[in-house]
Motif scaffolding. Sequence first.
Motif, mmCIF file in Angstrom:
data_model
loop_
_atom_site.group_PDB
_atom_site.id
_atom_site.type_symbol
_atom_site.label_atom_id
_atom_site.label_comp_id
_atom_site.label_asym_id
_atom_site.label_seq_id
_atom_site.Cartn_x
_atom_site.Cartn_y
_atom_site.Cartn_z
ATOM 1 N N GLY A 262 -22.283 -76.630 -28.875
ATOM 2 C CA GLY A 262 -23.688 -77.015 -28.830
ATOM 3 C C GLY A 262 -24.529 -75.988 -28.108
ATOM 4 O O GLY A 262 -24.513 -74.798 -28.451
ATOM 5 N N ALA A 263 -25.236 -76.420 -27.066
ATOM 6 C CA ALA A 263 -26.142 -75.541 -26.330
ATOM 7 C C ALA A 263 -25.431 -74.688 -25.281
ATOM 8 O O ALA A 263 -26.074 -73.870 -24.611
ATOM 9 N N PHE A 264 -24.109 -74.851 -25.133
ATOM 10 C CA PHE A 264 -23.400 -74.217 -24.026
ATOM 11 C C PHE A 264 -22.278 -73.286 -24.501
ATOM 12 O O PHE A 264 -21.621 -73.547 -25.509
ATOM 13 N N PHE B 269 -30.731 -78.908 -18.337
ATOM 14 C CA PHE B 269 -31.484 -79.962 -19.004
ATOM 15 C C PHE B 269 -31.021 -80.201 -20.441
ATOM 16 O O PHE B 269 -31.457 -81.156 -21.082
ATOM 17 N N ALA B 270 -30.137 -79.350 -20.930
ATOM 18 C CA ALA B 270 -29.531 -79.584 -22.246
ATOM 19 C C ALA B 270 -28.300 -80.483 -22.152
ATOM 20 O O ALA B 270 -27.758 -80.907 -23.169
ATOM 21 N N LEU B 271 -27.872 -80.788 -20.939
ATOM 22 C CA LEU B 271 -26.715 -81.649 -20.723
ATOM 23 C C LEU B 271 -27.078 -83.086 -21.108
ATOM 24 O O LEU B 271 -28.151 -83.577 -20.771
ATOM 25 N N THR B 272 -26.175 -83.759 -21.817
ATOM 26 C CA THR B 272 -26.444 -85.120 -22.282
ATOM 27 C C THR B 272 -25.553 -86.137 -21.569
ATOM 28 O O THR B 272 -24.554 -85.778 -20.932
ATOM 29 N N ALA B 273 -25.918 -87.405 -21.718
ATOM 30 C CA ALA B 273 -25.111 -88.471 -21.141
ATOM 31 C C ALA B 273 -23.700 -88.461 -21.717
ATOM 32 O O ALA B 273 -22.729 -88.761 -21.015
ATOM 33 N N ALA B 274 -23.569 -88.099 -22.980
ATOM 34 C CA ALA B 274 -22.240 -88.035 -23.588
ATOM 35 C C ALA B 274 -21.386 -86.951 -22.930
ATOM 36 O O ALA B 274 -20.169 -87.104 -22.801
ATOM 37 N N ASP B 275 -22.014 -85.859 -22.513
ATOM 38 C CA ASP B 275 -21.277 -84.756 -21.874
ATOM 39 C C ASP B 275 -20.663 -85.178 -20.547
ATOM 40 O O ASP B 275 -19.647 -84.622 -20.117
ATOM 41 N N VAL B 276 -21.300 -86.127 -19.853
ATOM 42 C CA VAL B 276 -20.858 -86.500 -18.500
ATOM 43 C C VAL B 276 -20.433 -87.958 -18.422
ATOM 44 O O VAL B 276 -20.329 -88.529 -17.331
ATOM 45 N N ALA B 277 -20.153 -88.567 -19.566
ATOM 46 C CA ALA B 277 -19.852 -89.992 -19.607
ATOM 47 C C ALA B 277 -18.633 -90.360 -18.768
ATOM 48 O O ALA B 277 -18.531 -91.490 -18.267
ATOM 49 N N ASP B 278 -17.696 -89.419 -18.606
ATOM 50 C CA ASP B 278 -16.486 -89.713 -17.834
ATOM 51 C C ASP B 278 -16.549 -89.177 -16.411
ATOM 52 O O ASP B 278 -15.544 -89.209 -15.693
ATOM 53 N N CYS B 279 -17.703 -88.694 -15.981
ATOM 54 C CA CYS B 279 -17.848 -88.222 -14.599
ATOM 55 C C CYS B 279 -17.966 -89.422 -13.660
ATOM 56 O O CYS B 279 -18.756 -90.338 -13.906
ATOM 57 N N ARG B 280 -17.199 -89.397 -12.600
ATOM 58 C CA ARG B 280 -17.266 -90.455 -11.591
ATOM 59 C C ARG B 280 -17.794 -89.937 -10.261
ATOM 60 O O ARG B 280 -18.024 -90.714 -9.332
#
Length: 218
Positions: free
Chosen positions: A89-91, A107-118
């Motif tokens: 994608g953008a990265f 700012f191109a980072l999406t919720a899907a990209d970090v969905a598993d971040c705790r």
Amino acid sequence: MHEDFWQARWARNEIGFHQPEVNPYLSRHWPGLELAPGSRVLVPLCGKSLDLAWLAGQGFAVLGIELAERAVQDFFAEQRLEPQVDREGAFTVYRAGLVEIRCGDFFALTAADVADCRGFYDRAALIALPPAMRERYVAHLSAILPSACRGLLVTLDYDQAQMDGPPFAVPDHEVQRLLAHDWRLQLLEAPDVLKENWKFLQRGLERLEERVYRLARD
């Protein structure tokens, strides 16, 4: 404060913000977050910080975001790691072991990209940004991170009239205004570190406080 500014700083090796050792607040307070072993951790505007390697050494899967490709390449070279490099994608994505760094616009980072971040860790992102960009950064960070997330935030506070940023002064009342709506904040410590930072003394500062916050939400 836009892309060209930071690209030029890295190109000229003007990276006084880079710390040559692991941040002591990280090693002191990270265990208190009580994140499960193996949890994924977001580190925005990560540069080539040694904190990335420390987190990986504790068994966490690290997701760094960095605009300057020079910084990303330097990190892996200095850690003697041979990354796999892909375009997603953008990265441009660099991976080796437990460390993944995405080179591109935060700012191109999406919720899907970090969905598993705790977890997340911000030592140099918020204080690198002028006021308008801080608003946007915090709004985006809070919007994309999942609800069950905990992190550490390190800020600086000084008289902004005595020195131009970056790093910028982000006083406690601004941290509260920006973050308290979405996060539970706990101030862990707030030492005055001016005597330990001669370059800031030379620039005329009369005080320099570092503040460390624990952030959490359910």
